[in-house]
Design an enzyme around this catalytic site. Structure first.
Site, short mmCIF file in Angstrom:
data_model
loop_
_atom_site.label_atom_id
_atom_site.label_comp_id
_atom_site.label_asym_id
_atom_site.label_seq_id
_atom_site.Cartn_x
_atom_site.Cartn_y
_atom_site.Cartn_z
N ASP A 11 0.93 -1.34 -0.10
CA ASP A 11 0.05 0.08 -0.06
C ASP A 11 0.90 1.29 0.00
O ASP A 11 2.08 1.08 0.31
CB ASP A 11 -0.90 0.09 1.30
CG ASP A 11 -1.82 -1.17 1.27
OD1 ASP A 11 -2.12 -1.60 -0.03
OD2 ASP A 11 -2.34 -1.40 2.18
N ARG A 12 0.30 2.52 -0.46
CA ARG A 12 0.83 3.53 -0.65
C ARG A 12 1.79 4.02 0.89
O ARG A 12 2.71 4.39 1.07
CB ARG A 12 -0.19 4.74 -0.74
CG ARG A 12 0.77 6.04 -0.84
CD ARG A 12 -0.52 7.03 -1.30
NE ARG A 12 0.30 8.51 -1.39
CZ ARG A 12 -0.33 9.68 -1.81
NH1 ARG A 12 -1.79 9.44 -2.16
NH2 ARG A 12 0.26 10.66 -2.06
#
Length: 354
Positions: free
Chosen positions: A223-224
């Site tokens: 994920d970011r």
């Protein structure tokens, strides 16, 4: 916090959830929690395959991938080539300055990686995968749909073998065995795990821009806001192997929570949880810090945001999530935001010994 190594205390030494001042111990990590559970206890879920997004937006007929935009730019602008190379060099660590060539032709796919006699023949789907455009499974689809020709003749036979001297084409484009590249990144926050972002946010490719001419892809995703280890390669066969949950590839995370985990919730997590998309259970679980606010867990599931969702299910917010181990690769000598090429020994172990 890059390079953090935190150990986890035996659960009998403190009570999770106890109100104590937070303590952080350096020099230890949750990299080896002790793996005693049989594979049969591990959850299974749908595999996540290694699929570069086709330009036509449809997966029935994967589109041919061109070489990276970097190659096209540097061919026109030597100054751009120099600048991008300098930026890549500043982020690179390790002993390899350029992508090494790996001699993997003589390894057998059996434990111990024994040598075998080399042959110039190989299966057509493997040849296509080695050209860097798709995985072997996707190559089978290309063959079956009549999009592959060998020496001018369309081949639809599964298992067809080719020589290195044969001319293999995908449509009108001649394929050649691309040099295999393997890059390990210690991903920082705020980078998207994709090769192209329509919103023009920072992607993991920005971290290694100029590292190689070959077009390489992330193996799985982070994920970011998740940090830690991410492997990138053009080896579609290896990527598919590492992302398929049936192979039980080890991934270890450290999750920092918004509050101490209680004994009850720890035991619930240890036993496994029923989420909206199925049952999931960590392969190993441990407390990393004495205040019970950092939990280490090993998991082989490839489901989206699986670690965060497990804790959210129990009422916790994951404030920081870091992947410390992936398929036996760790963050040793790899600071946050840096990258390095894998050694031949590491590649052999990933491809033939896992």
């Amino acid at each position: 916090r890059d390079g953090d190594s935190r150990g986890f205390k035996p659960r009998g030494e403190f009570a999770p959830g106890q109100d104590r001042p937070r303590e952080r111990s350096e020099g230890r990590s949750f990299d080896k929690p002790g793996f005693g559970k049989p594979r049969s206890e591990r959850s299974s879920d749908a595999p996540r395959s290694f699929k570069p997004t086709p330009s036509n937006g449809r997966h029935e007929k994967p589109a041919f991938k061109k070489k990276s935009d970097f190659k096209e730019v540097v061919a026109k602008d030597p100054e751009t080539e120099k600048r991008l190379a300098e930026e890549a060099a500043n982020r690179r660590v390790g002993r390899f300055e350029t992508a090494p060539r790996y001699d993997l032709s003589g390894y057998d796919k059996k434990p111990g990686a024994k040598r075998k006699q080399e042959s110039s023949e190989m299966r057509l789907n493997r040849y296509i995968a080695n050209a860097g455009i798709c995985s072997r499974r996707e190559a089978d689809d290309l063959i079956a749909s009549g999009q592959i020709s060998v020496n001018g003749k369309v081949v639809t036979e599964m298992g067809h073998k080719v020589e290195t001297s044969d001319v293999v084409k995908f449509g009108k484009k001649a394929l050649s065995r691309e040099k295999l590249v393997y890059v390990l990144i210690n991903k920082p926050k705020d980078y998207i795990t994709t090769t192209d972002d329509p919103e023009e946010r920072k992607t993991v490719l920005d971290l290694i821009k100029g590292a190689c001419f070959e077009r390489i892809y992330p193996v799985g995703r982070l994920d970011r806001n998740t940090t830690g280890l991410l492997l990138m390669t053009n080896d579609g066969e290896l990527a598919e192997k590492l992302t398929h949950p049936s192979n039980g590839i080890k991934k270890i995370y450290q999750a920092e929570l918004d509050k101490p985990i209680t004994t009850e919730d720890f035991e619930l997590l240890q036993a496994g949880l029923e989420l909206e998309d199925g049952f999931v259970k960590p392969d190993e679980l441990g407390i990393v810090t004495p205040d019970a606010m950092v939990v280490g867990l090993e998991i082989h599931s490839g489901k989206n945001r699986i670690v965060r969702r497990m804790f959210e299910h129990l009422g916790y917010e994951v404030q920081k999530l870091d992947r410390t181990v992936f398929a036996g690769l760790d963050k040793k000598d790899l600071p946050r935001g840096k990258w390095r090429f894998l050694s031949e020994k590491e590649v052999v172990r990933l491809k033939f010994m896992l």
